[in-house]
Design a protein around this motif. Structure first.
Motif, PDB file in Angstrom:
ATOM      1  N   GLU A 148      43.984  56.261  44.514  1.00  0.00           N
ATOM      2  CA  GLU A 148      44.855  55.141  43.950  1.00  0.00           C
ATOM      3  C   GLU A 148      46.054  55.099  44.405  1.00  0.00           C
ATOM      4  N   ILE A 149      46.676  54.343  44.674  1.00  0.00           N
ATOM      5  CA  ILE A 149      47.932  53.932  45.345  1.00  0.00           C
ATOM      6  C   ILE A 149      47.818  52.520  44.426  1.00  0.00           C
ATOM      7  N   TRP A 150      47.012  51.260  44.195  1.00  0.00           N
ATOM      8  CA  TRP A 150      46.620  50.317  44.010  1.00  0.00           C
ATOM      9  C   TRP A 150      45.206  49.618  43.917  1.00  0.00           C
ATOM     10  N   LEU A 151      44.704  48.638  43.576  1.00  0.00           N
ATOM     11  CA  LEU A 151      43.493  48.343  43.660  1.00  0.00           C
ATOM     12  C   LEU A 151      43.285  46.825  43.624  1.00  0.00           C
ATOM     13  N   ARG A 152      42.480  45.584  43.561  1.00  0.00           N
ATOM     14  CA  ARG A 152      42.949  45.028  44.467  1.00  0.00           C
ATOM     15  C   ARG A 152      41.713  44.090  44.177  1.00  0.00           C
ATOM     16  N   GLY A 153      41.062  42.843  43.570  1.00  0.00           N
ATOM     17  CA  GLY A 153      40.111  42.349  43.692  1.00  0.00           C
ATOM     18  C   GLY A 153      38.788  42.645  42.534  1.00  0.00           C
ATOM     19  N   GLU A 154      37.847  41.238  42.415  1.00  0.00           N
ATOM     20  CA  GLU A 154      36.899  41.519  41.799  1.00  0.00           C
ATOM     21  C   GLU A 154      35.952  40.831  42.122  1.00  0.00           C
ATOM     22  N   ASN A 155      34.892  40.071  42.340  1.00  0.00           N
ATOM     23  CA  ASN A 155      33.428  39.704  42.727  1.00  0.00           C
ATOM     24  C   ASN A 155      34.421  37.507  42.327  1.00  0.00           C
ATOM     25  N   GLY A 156      34.472  37.378  43.465  1.00  0.00           N
ATOM     26  CA  GLY A 156      34.273  35.988  42.687  1.00  0.00           C
ATOM     27  C   GLY A 156      35.323  34.784  43.580  1.00  0.00           C
ATOM     28  N   SER A 157      35.710  33.367  44.266  1.00  0.00           N
ATOM     29  CA  SER A 157      35.931  32.878  44.682  1.00  0.00           C
ATOM     30  C   SER A 157      37.836  32.496  44.465  1.00  0.00           C
ATOM     31  N   GLY A 158      38.501  32.821  43.237  1.00  0.00           N
ATOM     32  CA  GLY A 158      39.650  32.835  42.914  1.00  0.00           C
ATOM     33  C   GLY A 158      40.568  33.810  43.500  1.00  0.00           C
TER      34      GLY A 158
END
Length: 342
Positions: free
Chosen positions: A202-212
């Motif tokens: 992993e170099i980077w990880l973005r996101g999660e559940n949502g609309s923001g």
């Protein structure tokens, strides 16, 4: 001050036109204003692409639901992944449309496919959203279907990072450097965007559940441009989000072009002048103007390809050598090829 000459006449005429429009709008409601607001100076009324009705030569080889398509421009090959019982999972065609061969190895429910090729080496990457013994994985194959690498834990959904786990990974994009981008979450527990190194760290990880900002609801497709921007089709949120490929920093988003339906696929044309977006539920392929370096701004529809009802365009790919667009249609159970008119 008096208005003189042609300039004065133009201003006077412009004022008169505005006055007439205001008066007409007062009489007829907001219909004229809506028409003016909808007008886009980017839009090209003539079609930019035409259907190649002779591709493929033998469509009877499409025997399942055609979920995705990938182009190998170095070798003029087209890879199509399909689902169904007792059907070959990957079909290989020439760019002219001739069927070459098929393979069916350790694949359960292919969702996204990507061909990364050089003059000397080619790999086919496929995301598998199945829930059986082969699912929840991203797999690397040789052009003949030999399994090379498996990312994720086969048959087990998860959100782990060491080892990597996925839950219905939607699509993958691989740069020529070997760095990998994966959107994980075609309706599963994860809604995230990965960047992995050439050794799958992993170099980077973005996101999660949502609309923001930076959140996702079914991140469905990913592509990367030559100036370092990562474009993600955030299907459930009816928008495209953009990130910096080096840092993962959020750069902006587009939503005004997706009022009717969210984007299910995103790809760039060969010259990166346009973004090609599939909208599954309204049976449309939309051509958007790609923004200049350093600016995301608002999205602008340049052109559209309206498909027949229930065709369901799912994922697309673009031949960077010829400019042709290939559309995988799960409703029509086929792949269609559109060639540029100029």
């Amino acid at each position: 001050m008096k208005l003189r000459g042609r300039a004065g006449l133009a201003v006077a005429m412009g004022s008169a036109v505005v006055a007439v429009l205001v008066f007409y709008c007062a009489l007829s409601g907001s219909q004229v204003l809506r028409a003016i607001a909808f007008y886009s100076p980017w839009r090209i009324e003539q079609q930019l692409y035409k259907l190649d009705v002779g591709w493929p030569k033998h469509p009877e080889y499409f025997t399942g639901q055609t979920f995705c398509v990938a182009i190998d421009p170095f070798h003029d090959l087209v890879y199509v992944a399909q689902r169904g019982a007792n059907v070959p999972k990957v079909l290989v065609f020439s760019d002219e449309g001739y069927f070459l061969h098929a393979w069916n190895s350790t694949l359960e429910m292919p969702h996204g496919i990507f061909a990364v090729s050089t003059p000397t080496n080619t790999s086919i990457w496929i995301t598998d959203v199945g829930t059986g013994e082969y699912g929840h994985t991203v797999k690397q194959y040789s052009p003949s279907g030999k399994l090379i690498q498996v990312l994720g834990t086969q048959g087990k959904a998860g959100a782990g990072l060491n080892p990597l786990q996925f839950d219905q990974p939607a699509e993958i994009f691989v740069e020529q450097t070997g760095e990998i981008y994966i959107v994980d979450g075609d309706g599963g527990m994860n809604n995230r965007l990965f960047k992995l190194s050439t050794d799958f760290k992993e170099i980077w990880l973005r996101g999660e559940n949502g609309s923001g900002v930076g959140q996702f609801k079914i991140p469905h497709s990913v592509t990367v441009d030559s100036v370092g921007r990562v474009w993600v089709a955030d299907r459930g949120n009816k928008r495209i989000q953009v990130f910096d490929k080096v840092t993962g920093e959020w750069l902006g988003s587009w939503s005004s072009c997706f009022i009717e339906d969210g984007p299910s696929s995103v790809r760039l044309t060969a010259n990166e002048e346009y973004l090609i977006v599939a909208q599954l539920n309204i049976n449309r392929v939309t051509v958007l103007a790609a923004p200049p370096i350093g600016s995301i701004g608002d999205c602008h529809v340049v052109n559209t390809i309206q498909l027949a009802d229930e065709v369901k365009p799912h994922l697309v790919d673009v031949n960077v050598k010829t400019g042709a667009i290939y559309v995988a249609e799960i409703g029509a159970q086929q792949v269609q090829k559109y060639v540029p008119l100029t």
